[in-house]
Design a protein around this motif. Structure first.
Motif, PDB file in Angstrom:
ATOM      1  N   THR A 282       0.819  -1.215   0.000  1.00 45.02           N
ATOM      2  CA  THR A 282       0.000   0.000   0.000  1.00 45.02           C
ATOM      3  C   THR A 282       0.853   1.265   0.000  1.00 45.02           C
ATOM      4  O   THR A 282       0.427   2.303  -0.518  1.00 45.02           O
ATOM      5  N   ILE A 283       2.041   1.195   0.571  1.00 39.08           N
ATOM      6  CA  ILE A 283       2.926   2.370   0.564  1.00 39.08           C
ATOM      7  C   ILE A 283       3.279   2.751  -0.868  1.00 39.08           C
ATOM      8  O   ILE A 283       3.211   3.923  -1.260  1.00 39.08           O
ATOM      9  N   ASP A 284       3.643   1.750  -1.682  1.00 34.77           N
ATOM     10  CA  ASP A 284       3.978   2.023  -3.084  1.00 34.77           C
ATOM     11  C   ASP A 284       2.753   2.478  -3.867  1.00 34.77           C
ATOM     12  O   ASP A 284       2.847   3.357  -4.721  1.00 34.77           O
ATOM     13  N   LEU A 285       1.608   1.884  -3.584  1.00 40.77           N
ATOM     14  CA  LEU A 285       0.377   2.298  -4.266  1.00 40.77           C
ATOM     15  C   LEU A 285       0.048   3.753  -3.942  1.00 40.77           C
ATOM     16  O   LEU A 285      -0.354   4.524  -4.818  1.00 40.77           O
ATOM     17  N   ASN A 286       0.223   4.129  -2.684  1.00 34.36           N
ATOM     18  CA  ASN A 286      -0.054   5.518  -2.288  1.00 34.36           C
ATOM     19  C   ASN A 286       0.942   6.489  -2.933  1.00 34.36           C
ATOM     20  O   ASN A 286       0.565   7.610  -3.286  1.00 34.36           O
TER      21      ASN A 286
END
Length: 416
Positions: free
Chosen positions: A382-386
């Motif tokens: 989710t960090i990369d998606l954000n």
């Protein structure tokens, strides 16, 4: 400036009391004594139905700068308005959410475009083509991110690795489609800077004239007749080429010719495409090799093939075309090679800021995909998606800081 002040200015400079909204009226602009400065068309656009979302008055006068200056000076005497800063109208439209940041940049791009393709690219950007695609990708990424985050706190919500890979893969495909042709898009946007170069008397000016279809450049048996750079624009199969006919290059030249040679070398280094002309009877000489790759792309043009008398033809480079500029032979084939050097599609991304942010988003998604393949915990994904979502939002201005806005709008002209 309030709506009342806008109307007051119109009334003072025209002595006309009634101004129905969004209606162009023929009027006279008058100075403080009532003397007519000019005939004009004027219209009052009350908020929010205007370009900026604010109350706006537009005056269309004759284009003589003296007339324009007199009207501006007259408006200044009312003390109800000031001259706009660079890009201020477009910036106000952005701040009032009439357009997003990508569309705002399209206004400046429309002014700067140096080719027909550039106009199309700017028009598509202004119409919101990029913005809509960015919103859709952002929506899809937020949907999968929300599901992942919900799975942390809700037992009945589960997100498989395959679902993440599918969502990320779909977003990557859309980003790749947007970025297609972006490496050459600045050249397509401004017109392909095309330099015709070669040794003296290779037939550069003859080729230049043959492509243009009329005698623009001096042609003479004596070498070195071209001393300066001659520029013309030609559209070939929908692609705009900005041609530069240059002085012949040789190491022994001096005086005025040497200055021309220096300008030619400078032009070559700034070229998107080089048509390097060679006398086919003599072939490509060893001393010419350093000049072939000064531009981004090069086509070797073997000229004067009508004088070969049965000599064998050896192609010195992959992109080699044989022509006779004098007899217009091979010119169409040369033009086809030039056009085929660039993508037939019109690139969607031509502004460097957009390309960098899309590449940033793409990099984050590639990392997210690799994490999913490696079965890394979902919270890391989710960090990369954000990060990808953040980069996309910067394109349309959802997360643009003041310095970025200042840099963008300072490049506009006054009045835009």
């Amino acid at each position: 400036m309030s709506g009342a002040e806008t109307l007051e200015i119109l009334k003072r400079i025209t002595l006309q009391e009634t101004w129905p909204p969004h209606t162009h009226l023929f009027t006279h602009v008058r100075d403080r004594t009532g003397a007519v400065i000019d005939q004009a068309m004027a219209v009052f656009h009350p908020a929010p139905r205007s370009f900026t979302g604010e109350d706006v008055a537009e005056i269309s006068c004759h284009g003589n700068p003296l007339v324009v200056d007199r009207i501006l000076a007259l408006i200044a005497t009312t003390r109800l308005a000031r001259q706009a800063q660079k890009g201020e109208f477009t910036k106000r439209a952005f701040l009032n959410r009439k357009i997003d940041l990508a569309q705002a940049e399209a206004v400046g791009a429309m002014i700067r475009a140096g080719s027909g393709a550039g106009i199309e690219m700017a028009t598509a950007l202004l119409d919101g083509d990029l913005s809509r695609t960015v919103h859709e990708i952002e929506h899809d990424l937020l949907a999968i991110t929300t599901r992942i985050e919900a799975s942390f706190i809700m037992e009945d919500v589960d997100v498989s690795g395959d679902a993440i890979l599918e969502a990320v893969g779909h977003a990557l495909n859309r980003l790749d489609s947007l970025l297609e042709g972006s490496d050459v898009s600045p050249a397509v946007f401004g017109g392909i800077a095309t330099t015709i170069a070669g040794l003296p008397n290779a037939g550069k000016s003859s080729l230049f004239n043959a492509i243009l279809g009329y005698p623009r450049s001096i042609v003479h048996d004596e070498g070195g007749t071209t001393r300066d750079i001659i520029r013309e624009q030609v559209t070939i199969d929908g692609i705009d080429f900005i041609f530069h006919d240059t002085a012949g290059i040789r190491n022994t030249s001096s005086g005025p010719e040497q200055i021309g040679v220096q300008r030619t070398i400078e032009q070559l280094s700034q070229s998107d495409l080089v048509l390097y002309v060679v006398d086919a009877r003599k072939g490509l000489q060893p001393e010419e090799q350093p000049w072939l790759d000064l531009g981004k792309k090069t086509v070797v043009v073997m000229n004067k093939m009508d004088l070969l008398d049965g000599q064998t033809r050896d192609n010195p480079r992959e992109r080699t075309v044989w022509v006779s500029a004098k007899y217009q032979s091979g010119i169409e084939e040369l033009m086809n090679v030039m056009v085929d050097t660039y993508p037939r599609i019109i690139p969607k991304i031509f502004i460097q800021r957009h390309a960098c942010l899309l590449e940033k988003a793409r990099g984050s998604l590639l990392q997210a995909r690799q994490s999913a393949l490696d079965s890394v915990t979902a919270d890391v994904i989710t960090i990369d998606l954000n990060h990808a979502v953040e980069a996309l939002r910067q394109i349309i201005g959802k997360e643009a800081d003041a310095d970025i806005l200042e840099k963008i709008f300072s490049q506009f002209c006054v009045g835009k």
